[in-house]
Motif scaffolding. Structure first.
Motif, PDB file in Angstrom:
ATOM      1  N   ALA A 169       0.838  -1.216   0.000  1.00  0.00           N
ATOM      2  CA  ALA A 169       0.000   0.000   0.000  1.00  0.00           C
ATOM      3  C   ALA A 169       0.865   1.255   0.000  1.00  0.00           C
ATOM      4  O   ALA A 169       0.582   2.214  -0.725  1.00  0.00           O
ATOM      5  CB  ALA A 169      -0.940  -0.004   1.206  1.00  0.00           C
ATOM      6  N   ASN A 170       1.930   1.258   0.803  1.00  0.00           N
ATOM      7  CA  ASN A 170       2.829   2.417   0.819  1.00  0.00           C
ATOM      8  C   ASN A 170       3.517   2.593  -0.528  1.00  0.00           C
ATOM      9  O   ASN A 170       3.672   3.720  -1.012  1.00  0.00           O
ATOM     10  CB  ASN A 170       3.882   2.270   1.918  1.00  0.00           C
ATOM     11  N   ALA A 171       3.928   1.498  -1.133  1.00  0.00           N
ATOM     12  CA  ALA A 171       4.591   1.579  -2.437  1.00  0.00           C
ATOM     13  C   ALA A 171       3.657   2.175  -3.485  1.00  0.00           C
ATOM     14  O   ALA A 171       4.090   2.955  -4.332  1.00  0.00           O
ATOM     15  CB  ALA A 171       5.070   0.193  -2.869  1.00  0.00           C
ATOM     16  N   VAL A 172       2.388   1.837  -3.416  1.00  0.00           N
ATOM     17  CA  VAL A 172       1.404   2.380  -4.365  1.00  0.00           C
ATOM     18  C   VAL A 172       1.098   3.842  -4.032  1.00  0.00           C
ATOM     19  O   VAL A 172       1.009   4.685  -4.932  1.00  0.00           O
ATOM     20  CB  VAL A 172       0.117   1.521  -4.350  1.00  0.00           C
ATOM     21  N   LYS A 173       0.976   4.163  -2.756  1.00  0.00           N
ATOM     22  CA  LYS A 173       0.617   5.525  -2.333  1.00  0.00           C
ATOM     23  C   LYS A 173       1.732   6.529  -2.627  1.00  0.00           C
ATOM     24  O   LYS A 173       1.470   7.619  -3.131  1.00  0.00           O
ATOM     25  CB  LYS A 173       0.297   5.545  -0.838  1.00  0.00           C
ATOM     26  N   PRO A 208       3.168   3.175 -11.152  1.00  0.00           N
ATOM     27  CA  PRO A 208       3.759   2.544  -9.963  1.00  0.00           C
ATOM     28  C   PRO A 208       4.034   1.061 -10.230  1.00  0.00           C
ATOM     29  O   PRO A 208       3.173   0.342 -10.743  1.00  0.00           O
ATOM     30  CB  PRO A 208       2.683   2.697  -8.886  1.00  0.00           C
ATOM     31  N   LYS A 209       5.253   0.636  -9.905  1.00  0.00           N
ATOM     32  CA  LYS A 209       5.638  -0.763 -10.059  1.00  0.00           C
ATOM     33  C   LYS A 209       6.141  -1.265  -8.718  1.00  0.00           C
ATOM     34  O   LYS A 209       7.004  -0.632  -8.100  1.00  0.00           O
ATOM     35  CB  LYS A 209       6.720  -0.921 -11.129  1.00  0.00           C
ATOM     36  N   VAL A 210       5.601  -2.394  -8.299  1.00  0.00           N
ATOM     37  CA  VAL A 210       5.961  -2.992  -7.011  1.00  0.00           C
ATOM     38  C   VAL A 210       6.288  -4.459  -7.275  1.00  0.00           C
ATOM     39  O   VAL A 210       5.543  -5.146  -7.980  1.00  0.00           O
ATOM     40  CB  VAL A 210       4.804  -2.896  -5.995  1.00  0.00           C
ATOM     41  N   ARG A 245      10.035  -3.966  -3.399  1.00  0.00           N
ATOM     42  CA  ARG A 245      10.693  -2.866  -4.112  1.00  0.00           C
ATOM     43  C   ARG A 245       9.672  -2.067  -4.915  1.00  0.00           C
ATOM     44  O   ARG A 245       8.719  -2.639  -5.448  1.00  0.00           O
ATOM     45  CB  ARG A 245      11.731  -3.409  -5.086  1.00  0.00           C
ATOM     46  N   ASP A 246       9.936  -0.757  -5.016  1.00  0.00           N
ATOM     47  CA  ASP A 246       9.050   0.087  -5.824  1.00  0.00           C
ATOM     48  C   ASP A 246       9.861   1.122  -6.597  1.00  0.00           C
ATOM     49  O   ASP A 246      11.060   1.279  -6.365  1.00  0.00           O
ATOM     50  CB  ASP A 246       7.993   0.756  -4.939  1.00  0.00           C
ATOM     51  N   ASN A 247       9.198   1.800  -7.481  1.00  0.00           N
ATOM     52  CA  ASN A 247       9.810   2.864  -8.273  1.00  0.00           C
ATOM     53  C   ASN A 247       9.243   4.219  -7.871  1.00  0.00           C
ATOM     54  O   ASN A 247       9.120   5.126  -8.682  1.00  0.00           O
ATOM     55  CB  ASN A 247       9.607   2.610  -9.771  1.00  0.00           C
ATOM     56  N   GLY A 248       8.902   4.352  -6.591  1.00  0.00           N
ATOM     57  CA  GLY A 248       8.231   5.546  -6.088  1.00  0.00           C
ATOM     58  C   GLY A 248       9.139   6.724  -5.809  1.00  0.00           C
ATOM     59  O   GLY A 248      10.229   6.847  -6.369  1.00  0.00           O
ATOM     60  N   ILE A 249       8.679   7.587  -4.892  1.00  0.00           N
ATOM     61  CA  ILE A 249       9.351   8.856  -4.620  1.00  0.00           C
ATOM     62  C   ILE A 249      10.662   8.690  -3.867  1.00  0.00           C
ATOM     63  O   ILE A 249      11.503   9.577  -3.888  1.00  0.00           O
ATOM     64  CB  ILE A 249       8.437   9.831  -3.857  1.00  0.00           C
ATOM     65  N   GLY A 250      10.846   7.563  -3.196  1.00  0.00           N
ATOM     66  CA  GLY A 250      12.072   7.345  -2.437  1.00  0.00           C
ATOM     67  C   GLY A 250      12.078   8.117  -1.127  1.00  0.00           C
ATOM     68  O   GLY A 250      11.223   8.976  -0.888  1.00  0.00           O
ATOM     69  N   ILE A 251      13.058   7.813  -0.292  1.00  0.00           N
ATOM     70  CA  ILE A 251      13.136   8.405   1.043  1.00  0.00           C
ATOM     71  C   ILE A 251      14.587   8.755   1.335  1.00  0.00           C
ATOM     72  O   ILE A 251      15.486   7.929   1.142  1.00  0.00           O
ATOM     73  CB  ILE A 251      12.611   7.410   2.107  1.00  0.00           C
ATOM     74  N   ASP A 252      14.787   9.948   1.828  1.00  0.00           N
ATOM     75  CA  ASP A 252      16.120  10.412   2.201  1.00  0.00           C
ATOM     76  C   ASP A 252      16.701   9.493   3.272  1.00  0.00           C
ATOM     77  O   ASP A 252      16.034   9.221   4.277  1.00  0.00           O
ATOM     78  CB  ASP A 252      16.011  11.842   2.735  1.00  0.00           C
ATOM     79  N   PRO A 253      17.919   8.990   3.092  1.00  0.00           N
ATOM     80  CA  PRO A 253      18.523   8.100   4.092  1.00  0.00           C
ATOM     81  C   PRO A 253      18.560   8.688   5.502  1.00  0.00           C
ATOM     82  O   PRO A 253      18.511   7.943   6.480  1.00  0.00           O
ATOM     83  CB  PRO A 253      19.947   7.872   3.557  1.00  0.00           C
TER      84      PRO A 253
END
Length: 161
Positions: free
Chosen positions: A62-66, A74-76, A92-100
């Motif tokens: 759900a988070n990967a899609v959101k 969106p690809k999960v 794994r997703d191709n989403g917005i990503g998250i700052d480390p």
């Protein structure tokens, strides 16, 4: 959140393909609305609480899609790799990503990285995932960078381990 540790069902042998199918069925409307492609590679049988494992995969998918990038389908993908008596599962997703710099905050209850207008939610989903994985004697972590998608990993005991 509080029930994860004390209201769980006994562990049994479960097939992660079935868990994936239930999680994606529960998310079918969100997946369809986003036009997301959600797939999996070969997935193992593990020992666990099937209801909690559905919730775990459902929250991560759900988070990967959101948290998708605008203008991108969106690809999960969910995969598994055997490592030393346990399975390492990846979402794994191709989403917005998250700052480390934000990775440690992700699994803390009520810690949100985005305002509610941008992305709705309560800030408990990943904290619940962490509790579920810990109840299953595993670990959960993320690898991600802004604009490059995310990969959530967690470990589960292999059947017979």
């Amino acid at each position: 959140y509080s029930r994860v540790g004390n209201k769980g069902r006994p562990f049994e042998e479960v097939d992660l393909v079935d868990i994936f199918a239930l999680a994606t069925a529960n998310l079918r409307v969100a997946i369809a609305e986003a036009g997301a492609e959600v797939e999996h590679g070969p997935l193992p049988r593990v020992s666990g609480d099937s209801i909690q494992l559905v919730q775990l995969l459902q929250n991560l998918i759900a988070n990967a899609v959101k948290f998708r990038r605008q203008g991108t389908t969106p690809k999960v993908r969910v995969d598994a790799e055997r490592e030393h008596g346990h399975w390492k599962i990846s979402v794994r997703d191709n989403g917005i990503g998250i700052d480390p710099k934000m990775h440690k905050r992700l699994f803390v209850i009520f810690q949100r990285l985005h305002n509610r207008e941008e992305y709705p939610g309560t800030g408990i989903g990943l904290a619940v995932c962490k509790r579920i994985v810990e109840r299953h004697a595993g670990h959960i972590w993320i690898e991600s960078e802004p604009g490059r998608g995310s990969a959530f990993y967690f470990t589960l005991r292999a059947v017979g381990s």
